[in-house]
Scaffold this active site. Sequence first.
Site, PDB file in Angstrom:
ATOM      1  CG  ASP A   1      49.419  49.733  27.647  1.00  0.00           C
ATOM      2  OD1 ASP A   1      49.639  48.505  27.708  1.00  0.00           O
ATOM      3  OD2 ASP A   1      49.591  50.393  26.619  1.00  0.00           O
TER       4      ASP A   1
ATOM      5  CE1 TYR B   1      45.569  41.535  29.020  1.00  0.00           C
ATOM      6  CE2 TYR B   1      43.446  41.798  30.111  1.00  0.00           C
ATOM      7  CZ  TYR B   1      44.686  41.202  30.031  1.00  0.00           C
ATOM      8  OH  TYR B   1      45.068  40.268  30.982  1.00  0.00           O
TER       9      TYR B   1
ATOM     10  CG  PHE C   1      47.392  41.768  34.477  1.00  0.00           C
ATOM     11  CD1 PHE C   1      48.167  41.569  33.344  1.00  0.00           C
ATOM     12  CD2 PHE C   1      47.938  42.495  35.531  1.00  0.00           C
ATOM     13  CE1 PHE C   1      49.454  42.063  33.266  1.00  0.00           C
ATOM     14  CE2 PHE C   1      49.234  42.992  35.453  1.00  0.00           C
ATOM     15  CZ  PHE C   1      49.994  42.774  34.318  1.00  0.00           C
TER      16      PHE C   1
ATOM     17  CG  HIS D   1      54.199  42.540  31.329  1.00  0.00           C
ATOM     18  ND1 HIS D   1      53.332  41.828  30.517  1.00  0.00           N
ATOM     19  CD2 HIS D   1      53.489  43.579  31.812  1.00  0.00           C
ATOM     20  CE1 HIS D   1      52.153  42.421  30.526  1.00  0.00           C
ATOM     21  NE2 HIS D   1      52.218  43.482  31.307  1.00  0.00           N
TER      22      HIS D   1
END
Length: 212
Positions: A57, A59, A70, A177
């Site tokens: 999801d 930041y 990202f 991740h």
Amino acid sequence: MIPPAWAHLPFFAEAWPGIAAALAADPRPVLPPAPLRFAALAALPPAAVRVVILGQDPYPTPGHATGLAFSVARGVTPLPRSLINIFRELADDLGVTREDGDLAGWAAQGVLLLNPVLTVPAGEPGGHAGLGWQRLAREVLAEVSRRPCAFLFWGRPAQALAVHVASGAHLIHCSAHPSPLSARRGFFGSRPFSRVNAWLAARGETPVDWSR
């Protein structure tokens, strides 16, 4: 605004109105700002997608989320720790060094930077995981996998959606991740960038310039 090239997906008629209402009723600040929520899809029509990087999801820090998974806006410092880890792996994998966190140059080369959940309450990671956003990710994966595509699934929430990739001559690569909580458990050393470029080159396609 719903990106026109993706407006045919059933999500927008069947699920988006309810999610939009829930977002409007949420008293917490919601990230990213409303005009950026579909930025990943607005950047690329389905036929232009060559690579999908699926994250988690946005930041949760105000000023970071841009709608591209990202990515942050040009000039943002310090970089989010997940992005620092992505750039560390990029340097280890291909020797490419980056300092700026704006990944729009990747999107311009056919890299769809998508989160399964497109919003987050400020300061509350995973706070909108129950809104139903994942349906859109499922439909996007089914749509783009009608043609050969490279898929990078980073983290368990992303990997859970891999079943929605249609059969085909795809590259499917799963890893941990890049979060500081998990990067050492399988993201570092996974070499996703060279894997994608080798797959593209084998197909006679131009590799991604990850320095852009």
